[in-house]
Write a protein that holds these residues in place. Sequence first.
Motif, mmCIF file in Angstrom:
data_model
loop_
_atom_site.group_PDB
_atom_site.id
_atom_site.type_symbol
_atom_site.label_atom_id
_atom_site.label_comp_id
_atom_site.label_asym_id
_atom_site.label_seq_id
_atom_site.Cartn_x
_atom_site.Cartn_y
_atom_site.Cartn_z
ATOM 1 N N LEU A 11 27.873 1.442 -13.428
ATOM 2 C CA LEU A 11 27.871 0.013 -13.731
ATOM 3 C C LEU A 11 28.334 -0.243 -15.163
ATOM 4 O O LEU A 11 29.191 -1.094 -15.399
ATOM 5 N N LEU A 12 27.816 0.511 -16.115
ATOM 6 C CA LEU A 12 28.242 0.334 -17.505
ATOM 7 C C LEU A 12 29.717 0.696 -17.692
ATOM 8 O O LEU A 12 30.437 0.036 -18.430
ATOM 9 N N GLY A 13 30.164 1.729 -16.998
ATOM 10 C CA GLY A 13 31.574 2.114 -17.090
ATOM 11 C C GLY A 13 32.503 1.048 -16.537
ATOM 12 O O GLY A 13 33.568 0.783 -17.096
ATOM 13 N N GLU A 14 32.100 0.430 -15.441
ATOM 14 C CA GLU A 14 32.916 -0.642 -14.854
ATOM 15 C C GLU A 14 32.956 -1.864 -15.766
ATOM 16 O O GLU A 14 34.005 -2.482 -15.944
ATOM 17 N N LEU A 15 31.820 -2.199 -16.361
ATOM 18 C CA LEU A 15 31.797 -3.326 -17.301
ATOM 19 C C LEU A 15 32.630 -3.024 -18.541
ATOM 20 O O LEU A 15 33.344 -3.883 -19.047
ATOM 21 N N PHE A 16 32.546 -1.799 -19.034
ATOM 22 C CA PHE A 16 33.290 -1.430 -20.230
ATOM 23 C C PHE A 16 34.794 -1.439 -19.985
ATOM 24 O O PHE A 16 35.577 -1.810 -20.852
ATOM 25 N N SER A 17 35.210 -1.065 -18.778
ATOM 26 C CA SER A 17 36.642 -1.011 -18.484
ATOM 27 C C SER A 17 37.239 -2.379 -18.156
ATOM 28 O O SER A 17 38.451 -2.516 -18.071
ATOM 29 N N SER A 18 36.393 -3.388 -17.969
ATOM 30 C CA SER A 18 36.922 -4.731 -17.712
ATOM 31 C C SER A 18 37.495 -5.318 -19.000
ATOM 32 O O SER A 18 37.135 -4.904 -20.101
ATOM 33 N N SER A 19 38.371 -6.289 -18.865
ATOM 34 C CA SER A 19 39.112 -6.796 -20.024
ATOM 35 C C SER A 19 38.229 -7.508 -21.042
ATOM 36 O O SER A 19 38.421 -7.363 -22.241
ATOM 37 N N GLN A 20 37.257 -8.284 -20.602
ATOM 38 C CA GLN A 20 36.404 -9.033 -21.530
ATOM 39 C C GLN A 20 35.009 -8.439 -21.645
ATOM 40 O O GLN A 20 34.100 -9.083 -22.157
ATOM 41 N N LYS A 21 34.823 -7.204 -21.125
ATOM 42 C CA LYS A 21 33.526 -6.519 -21.139
ATOM 43 C C LYS A 21 32.466 -7.281 -20.349
ATOM 44 O O LYS A 21 31.281 -7.153 -20.595
ATOM 45 N N ARG A 22 32.900 -8.095 -19.392
ATOM 46 C CA ARG A 22 31.967 -8.802 -18.518
ATOM 47 C C ARG A 22 32.638 -9.062 -17.180
ATOM 48 O O ARG A 22 33.867 -9.156 -17.087
ATOM 49 N N LEU A 23 31.819 -9.158 -16.142
ATOM 50 C CA LEU A 23 32.289 -9.442 -14.790
ATOM 51 C C LEU A 23 31.263 -10.310 -14.079
ATOM 52 O O LEU A 23 30.094 -10.344 -14.463
ATOM 53 N N GLN A 24 31.720 -10.978 -13.023
ATOM 54 C CA GLN A 24 30.776 -11.692 -12.168
ATOM 55 C C GLN A 24 29.969 -10.663 -11.396
ATOM 56 O O GLN A 24 30.465 -9.574 -11.061
ATOM 57 N N SER A 25 28.728 -10.992 -11.119
ATOM 58 C CA SER A 25 27.850 -10.025 -10.458
ATOM 59 C C SER A 25 28.373 -9.643 -9.069
ATOM 60 O O SER A 25 28.302 -8.476 -8.683
ATOM 61 N N TYR A 26 28.929 -10.596 -8.331
ATOM 62 C CA TYR A 26 29.459 -10.283 -7.002
ATOM 63 C C TYR A 26 30.654 -9.344 -7.099
ATOM 64 O O TYR A 26 30.767 -8.388 -6.328
ATOM 65 N N THR A 27 31.541 -9.589 -8.051
ATOM 66 C CA THR A 27 32.707 -8.726 -8.243
ATOM 67 C C THR A 27 32.270 -7.317 -8.597
ATOM 68 O O THR A 27 32.801 -6.328 -8.078
ATOM 69 N N VAL B 116 27.673 -10.703 -15.765
ATOM 70 C CA VAL B 116 26.980 -9.552 -16.339
ATOM 71 C C VAL B 116 27.872 -9.031 -17.448
ATOM 72 O O VAL B 116 29.057 -8.769 -17.242
ATOM 73 N N GLU B 117 27.307 -8.879 -18.650
ATOM 74 C CA GLU B 117 28.089 -8.507 -19.827
ATOM 75 C C GLU B 117 27.446 -7.307 -20.508
ATOM 76 O O GLU B 117 26.230 -7.260 -20.689
ATOM 77 N N ILE B 118 28.257 -6.335 -20.882
ATOM 78 C CA ILE B 118 27.749 -5.174 -21.607
ATOM 79 C C ILE B 118 27.657 -5.528 -23.086
ATOM 80 O O ILE B 118 28.514 -6.230 -23.616
ATOM 81 N N ASN B 119 26.585 -5.076 -23.751
ATOM 82 C CA ASN B 119 26.452 -5.363 -25.176
ATOM 83 C C ASN B 119 26.682 -4.086 -25.997
ATOM 84 O O ASN B 119 27.031 -3.039 -25.447
ATOM 85 N N GLU B 120 26.498 -4.158 -27.291
ATOM 86 C CA GLU B 120 26.813 -3.037 -28.182
ATOM 87 C C GLU B 120 25.965 -1.800 -27.875
ATOM 88 O O GLU B 120 26.469 -0.679 -27.913
ATOM 89 N N LEU B 121 24.677 -2.004 -27.589
ATOM 90 C CA LEU B 121 23.809 -0.867 -27.274
ATOM 91 C C LEU B 121 24.278 -0.166 -26.001
ATOM 92 O O LEU B 121 24.275 1.068 -25.921
ATOM 93 N N GLY B 122 24.713 -0.941 -25.025
ATOM 94 C CA GLY B 122 25.233 -0.362 -23.784
ATOM 95 C C GLY B 122 26.497 0.432 -24.017
ATOM 96 O O GLY B 122 26.680 1.519 -23.457
ATOM 97 N N ILE B 123 27.380 -0.073 -24.871
ATOM 98 C CA ILE B 123 28.624 0.640 -25.179
ATOM 99 C C ILE B 123 28.320 1.936 -25.915
ATOM 100 O O ILE B 123 28.867 2.998 -25.595
#
Length: 106
Positions: free
Chosen positions: A11-27, A59-66
């Motif tokens: 989950l963190l890897g998918e969020l990190f690889s997204s362009s804005q570091k966030r995605l819709q929960s369904y996506t 859902v957005e990844i923050n600095e601690l998650g990165i």
Amino acid sequence: MKALDYTEQLLLGELFSSSQKRLQSYTLMTRLALDENVFFSTIGRLQTKNMINFHEIYVEINELGIETLMAHQYMKKIKSDVPEEFKNPYRVKMNSFYTPKKKLIF
């Protein structure tokens, strides 16, 4: 460093690889192909660890998650190094003559 299980790392890897570091929960759920209860329990665990932020539908990844994801990836890379007992001490040097043994060829 906080330990991550496999679904949290995905989950963190998918969020990190997204362009804005966030995605819709369904996506995010459809990309990971997780069951709903597994997905939302993973979201809950990451929220309690303060690695992600949940804004309405995003859902957005923050600095601690990165930082945790990068440290976990680094530790995984270190584990993939070849142990010393498996390295060959008789390695053929570059530009040296080498003649193979016939019994090993045939």
